[in-house]
Write a protein that holds these residues in place. Structure first.
Motif, PDB file in Angstrom:
ATOM      1  N   CYS A 157       0.126   2.707  94.593  1.00  0.00           N
ATOM      2  CA  CYS A 157      -0.161   1.265  94.641  1.00  0.00           C
ATOM      3  C   CYS A 157      -1.632   1.052  94.985  1.00  0.00           C
ATOM      4  CB  CYS A 157       0.721   0.565  95.669  1.00  0.00           C
ATOM      5  SG  CYS A 157       0.305  -1.190  95.847  1.00  0.00           S
TER       6      CYS A 157
ATOM      7  N   CYS B  18      -1.707  -1.314  98.617  1.00  0.00           N
ATOM      8  CA  CYS B  18      -1.334  -0.744  99.916  1.00  0.00           C
ATOM      9  C   CYS B  18      -1.396   0.769  99.924  1.00  0.00           C
ATOM     10  CB  CYS B  18       0.063  -1.209 100.323  1.00  0.00           C
ATOM     11  SG  CYS B  18       1.386  -0.523  99.320  1.00  0.00           S
TER      12      CYS B  18
ATOM     13  N   CYS C 183       2.771  -2.137  93.739  1.00  0.00           N
ATOM     14  CA  CYS C 183       4.164  -1.932  94.134  1.00  0.00           C
ATOM     15  C   CYS C 183       4.848  -3.270  94.377  1.00  0.00           C
ATOM     16  CB  CYS C 183       4.247  -1.058  95.376  1.00  0.00           C
ATOM     17  SG  CYS C 183       3.979  -1.938  96.917  1.00  0.00           S
TER      18      CYS C 183
ATOM     19  N   CYS D 237       3.558  -5.582  97.039  1.00  0.00           N
ATOM     20  CA  CYS D 237       2.206  -6.122  96.825  1.00  0.00           C
ATOM     21  C   CYS D 237       2.117  -6.922  95.533  1.00  0.00           C
ATOM     22  CB  CYS D 237       1.195  -4.983  96.781  1.00  0.00           C
ATOM     23  SG  CYS D 237       1.166  -3.998  98.288  1.00  0.00           S
TER      24      CYS D 237
HETATM   25 ZN   LIG Z   1       1.620  -1.820  97.563  1.00  0.00          ZN
END
Ligand SMILES: [Zn+2]
Ligand SMILES: [Mn+2]
Ligand SMILES: [Mn+2]
Ligand SMILES: [Zn+2]
Lengths: 140, 140
Positions: free
Chosen positions: A94, A97, A134, A137
């Motif tokens: 991701c 994050c 992801c 997020c």
């Molecule tokens: Zn993420």
DNA sequence: CGTGATGTTGAAAATCATTTTCGATTATAG
DNA sequence: CTATAATCGAAAATGATTTTCAACATCACG
């Protein structure tokens, strides 16, 4: 939660089990994302406050040698360590994050060999990494 | 031999053309393999002996910003620079002499999207690199 | 062609990550 | 428990990269 397995493996290789090592091992083993030495240092000191940065470097080096952790390459740096996958797998990361997930099931060797042939290369290995966002997020 | 194009592009962005820059640009533009700043320094000084290492760093930084060169990630380090490819291409690198060749024609986006779906990721980008042995390094 | 404003240079100093050194401490075999 | 060798963390050393700065060179403009 593979920290116990990692500690067992370290022990099996003749290394001693110390509180400093346990703190580093547990930190890396349970992190959902790759961590730099300095990040490991900060997180592991919550478990074992007198830990030294040097020991972080030394422990990460051993984990890498034993293939328990691996270095992850990203645009923003190449010195973050992540729990190693079982067998042949690739990473999905991701961009927000930094959460890292392994996936397998790519069956691309024929394609890679073909590319090699065109350029007179004998292809022996490959790197594949996917980047995206992801679920957590997705927005923001 | 894209050095002239690179210099033109630097000029177009308002940068001045100096002998130091020319030496760095020509060195990187015509190299068959990715070069570290220190390697660029050594090679470029053959063209322009008073070149400083600082200028190598500064010029590489600009070439990267303008997408004329790119940083290449390898097991033995991630600070070597190579001429950037046109459009979307991937690298095939010789593990012995480090020669780098671009290839295109991978059509894997569907597969990548599928992998993403399984893990609730929106896949946006990917890295793919092949490693092997080139023709010249086949033996020995 | 000058020429001056401004971008660029390389040396040296500063910074940052990583490694080495070393004397004190600690895990563990016996 | 004890002895020994591994491990520890602080401090110093190293190596790569960045910043600072005064001298210099490029190039737009006249
Ligand atoms: Zn993420
Ligand atoms: Mn694969
Ligand atoms: Mn592709
Ligand atoms: Zn080769």
């Amino acid at each position: 939660m593979s920290a116990k397995k990692w500690l067992k493996e370290l022990r099996a290789q003749g290394y001693r089990l110390t509180d400093a090592r346990r703190a580093v091992v547990e930190t890396v083993a349970q992190s959902p994302r790759a961590l730099t030495p300095s990040e490991v240092y900060d997180l592991a000191r919550e478990r074992y406050p007198t830990l030294g940065l040097v020991t972080v470097y030394r422990t990460l080096e051993k984990l890498e040698e034993l293939h328990l952790a691996q270095r992850v390459h990203q645009d923003d740096g190449c010195n973050a360590y992540l729990a190693h996958a079982e067998g042949h797998q690739h990473l999905l990361i991701c961009e927000k994050c930094k959460k890292a997930v392994y996936f397998e099931g790519d069956d691309l060797d024929d394609f890679f060999t073909e590319v090699g042939k065109k350029h007179n290369f004998a292809v022996k290995d490959h790197w594949l990494q996917l980047f995206g966002t992801c679920e957590d997020c997705k927005y923001g």
